[in-house]
Design a protein around this motif. Structure first.
Motif, PDB file in Angstrom:
ATOM      1  N   UNK A  51     -30.742   3.689  33.017  1.00  0.00           N
ATOM      2  CA  UNK A  51     -31.734   4.318  32.150  1.00  0.00           C
ATOM      3  C   UNK A  51     -32.392   3.205  31.356  1.00  0.00           C
ATOM      4  N   UNK A  52     -33.681   3.027  31.541  1.00  0.00           N
ATOM      5  CA  UNK A  52     -34.442   1.980  30.866  1.00  0.00           C
ATOM      6  C   UNK A  52     -35.164   2.611  29.684  1.00  0.00           C
ATOM      7  N   UNK A  53     -34.883   2.116  28.483  1.00  0.00           N
ATOM      8  CA  UNK A  53     -35.505   2.642  27.260  1.00  0.00           C
ATOM      9  C   UNK A  53     -36.542   1.641  26.779  1.00  0.00           C
ATOM     10  N   UNK A  54     -37.776   2.103  26.622  1.00  0.00           N
ATOM     11  CA  UNK A  54     -38.882   1.221  26.262  1.00  0.00           C
ATOM     12  C   UNK A  54     -39.027   1.073  24.756  1.00  0.00           C
ATOM     13  N   UNK A  90     -47.420   5.762  18.661  1.00  0.00           N
ATOM     14  CA  UNK A  90     -46.186   4.984  18.669  1.00  0.00           C
ATOM     15  C   UNK A  90     -45.647   4.690  20.071  1.00  0.00           C
ATOM     16  N   UNK A  91     -45.889   5.559  21.012  1.00  0.00           N
ATOM     17  CA  UNK A  91     -45.241   5.431  22.324  1.00  0.00           C
ATOM     18  C   UNK A  91     -45.828   4.285  23.142  1.00  0.00           C
ATOM     19  N   UNK A  92     -45.081   3.794  24.130  1.00  0.00           N
ATOM     20  CA  UNK A  92     -45.660   2.852  25.090  1.00  0.00           C
ATOM     21  C   UNK A  92     -46.881   3.479  25.762  1.00  0.00           C
ATOM     22  N   UNK A  93     -47.848   2.672  26.117  1.00  0.00           N
ATOM     23  CA  UNK A  93     -49.043   3.193  26.765  1.00  0.00           C
ATOM     24  C   UNK A  93     -48.748   3.545  28.211  1.00  0.00           C
ATOM     25  N   UNK A  94     -49.599   4.350  28.838  1.00  0.00           N
ATOM     26  CA  UNK A  94     -49.409   4.622  30.268  1.00  0.00           C
ATOM     27  C   UNK A  94     -49.363   3.349  31.112  1.00  0.00           C
ATOM     28  N   UNK A  95     -50.177   2.344  30.745  1.00  0.00           N
ATOM     29  CA  UNK A  95     -50.161   1.086  31.501  1.00  0.00           C
ATOM     30  C   UNK A  95     -48.809   0.392  31.369  1.00  0.00           C
ATOM     31  N   UNK A  96     -48.280   0.361  30.148  1.00  0.00           N
ATOM     32  CA  UNK A  96     -46.981  -0.279  29.921  1.00  0.00           C
ATOM     33  C   UNK A  96     -45.869   0.468  30.661  1.00  0.00           C
ATOM     34  N   UNK A  97     -45.907   1.773  30.558  1.00  0.00           N
ATOM     35  CA  UNK A  97     -44.893   2.574  31.247  1.00  0.00           C
ATOM     36  C   UNK A  97     -44.986   2.358  32.759  1.00  0.00           C
ATOM     37  N   UNK A 166     -39.320  -3.493  27.067  1.00  0.00           N
ATOM     38  CA  UNK A 166     -38.062  -2.745  27.189  1.00  0.00           C
ATOM     39  C   UNK A 166     -37.128  -3.054  26.029  1.00  0.00           C
ATOM     40  N   UNK A 167     -36.606  -2.004  25.414  1.00  0.00           N
ATOM     41  CA  UNK A 167     -35.616  -2.145  24.348  1.00  0.00           C
ATOM     42  C   UNK A 167     -34.244  -2.465  24.920  1.00  0.00           C
ATOM     43  N   UNK A 168     -33.801  -1.692  25.901  1.00  0.00           N
ATOM     44  CA  UNK A 168     -32.475  -1.884  26.484  1.00  0.00           C
ATOM     45  C   UNK A 168     -32.414  -1.221  27.852  1.00  0.00           C
ATOM     46  N   UNK A 169     -31.493  -1.705  28.669  1.00  0.00           N
ATOM     47  CA  UNK A 169     -31.198  -1.115  29.971  1.00  0.00           C
ATOM     48  C   UNK A 169     -29.744  -0.669  29.950  1.00  0.00           C
TER      49      UNK A 169
END
Length: 405
Positions: A51-54, A90-97, A166-169
């Motif tokens: 689970x990759x948390x952005x 606040x969320x990651x953008x669609x491009x980043x995701x 990415x915050x953590x994997x």
């Protein structure tokens, strides 16, 4: 700040270049693993589920916002965001995701789940592919509980193209497992006489002397003692097992509680568990019985993952599904594990998702367990997860004795 936030959200856009962040790589740690038997390098048939948390944008501002939303003296008190407002600012953008998804796919991972809030990506790959992508070594092991699973025996390295995104994997280490925290009272402490009843003839104790809901309502002066039944509100439960509706109905019938809220809604996450009783159904039944009995008017959503999922990424997915759905006012988690025995970054992963939920008006709370500082799975003094995370309310720490006479 909120007006500025909304105006910015309408006009700001973000771009990112893959690998444009710092060239330094971020190590992905392991937990304090003890009592396992190493079976050697994991073969290709061992699937590593991650689970990759952005990362969020403006995380410091998000922290300030959640503090203000909880402060009665603030003009932002209880002025919660909608999911779209959070996503836009606040969320990651669609491009980043999309960059994270594409990088995992190029590395040989199969994407198993994505979320509209662009916070978590689930993926799976054979152990050798996961090793190569994260620059680590993964071994098959037998845990101290006798479960055959896997772990990375040295910290992984975040690929440079994911730095800053990415915050953590989570999922390279699958040894420590979140566990339910119920316990049975010793037989010697159970009453052998007929259950005591209140002046209005409603039972106070169960058939074996266990405390009924009226004990908790009165002892802790819960809102139900003042006529608040949860009507118009929604409650959630996080669990890895289903339960029987007939058990809940029998519990309510025995204690003469009339449920006025709508029927229970089950939300299956990552496929969910088999229907009916399973390994941890005692915990699920206990949670739903307690919630409905002290708030019979609440709408109840039971978020269920499978017990057979090898990693704790399933609880990250539950939290993130709750935030994505934005249906409940609060989520109860009666599962936990030793903070220091979990993979590095796991509490931070849950906290990041819970922080997003707080901004939307969702309260996360979890059981602190009965062990005090000697948390399940710890060698020595340690706190547990998720009771340790800042954007969660830890509940427990009391001892209740009731005079039956």
């Amino acid at each position: 700040m909120l007006a500025r936030l909304f105006s910015f959200a309408a006009i700001l856009t973000f771009t990112v270049g893959v690998g444009a962040a710092s060239a330094a790589t971020i190590p992905i740690g392991t937990g304090a693993i003890t009592g396992v038997r190493d079976l050697g390098r994991a073969p290709s048939w061992v699937n590593v589920r991650i689970a990759v948390v952005l990362n969020y944008h403006r995380d410091a501002e998000l922290e300030s916002l959640t503090e203000a939303q909880a402060d009665p003296a603030s003009p932002l008190y209880h002025r919660f965001l909608t999911p779209s407002q959070f996503a836009n600012y606040f969320a990651p953008t669609p491009i980043e995701y999309g960059c994270v998804v594409s990088s995992l796919q190029r590395g040989g991972f199969r994407i198993t789940n994505t979320f509209p809030n662009r916070t978590v990506v689930d993926a799976v790959a054979p152990a050798p592919i996961a090793e190569r992508y994260f620059g680590t070594e993964i071994h098959s092991v037998i845990s101290s509980a006798g479960r055959r699973t896997y772990t990375n025996v040295r910290p992984g390295i975040m690929p440079a193209e994911l730095n800053g995104l990415v915050l953590t994997v989570q999922g390279l280490d699958a040894v420590g497992r979140m566990r339910p925290l119920y316990s049975f009272a010793p037989n010697a402490r159970r009453h052998v006489m007929a259950p005591a009843v209140s002046p209005d003839s409603k039972p106070i104790f169960g058939p074996d002397g266990g405390y009924g809901p009226r004990v908790f309502i009165k002892s802790y002066d819960l809102p139900a003692s003042n006529g608040f039944t949860g009507t118009g509100r929604a409650s959630g439960v996080a669990t890895d097992a289903d339960f029987l509706d007939s058990d809940l109905a029998s519990f309510l019938s025995y204690f003469q509680i009339h449920r006025t809220g709508p029927p229970t809604t089950r939300v299956l996450v990552d496929g969910g568990p088999p229907p009916g009783n399973g390994n941890d159904s005692i915990e699920t039944a206990l949670d739903v019985e307690q919630i409905v009995s002290i708030a019979p008017g609440t709408a109840l959503y039971v978020y269920e993952v499978t017990y057979d999922e090898p990693t704790n990424g399933n609880f990250i997915d539950i939290y993130n599904q709750v935030v994505t759905d934005d249906l409940v006012d609060e989520l109860n988690t009666s599962y936990g594990y030793c903070e220091t025995a979990l993979p590095t970054g796991y509490p931070e992963a849950l906290n990041a998702v819970a922080k997003q939920g707080n901004a939307l008006g969702i309260t996360f709370h979890s059981a602190s367990g009965d062990g005090g500082s000697n948390w399940d799975g710890c060698n020595g003094v340690s706190v547990g997860t998720p009771v340790d995370i800042p954007h969660n309310v830890g509940i427990g720490g009391t001892t209740l004795r009731v005079d039956v006479n």
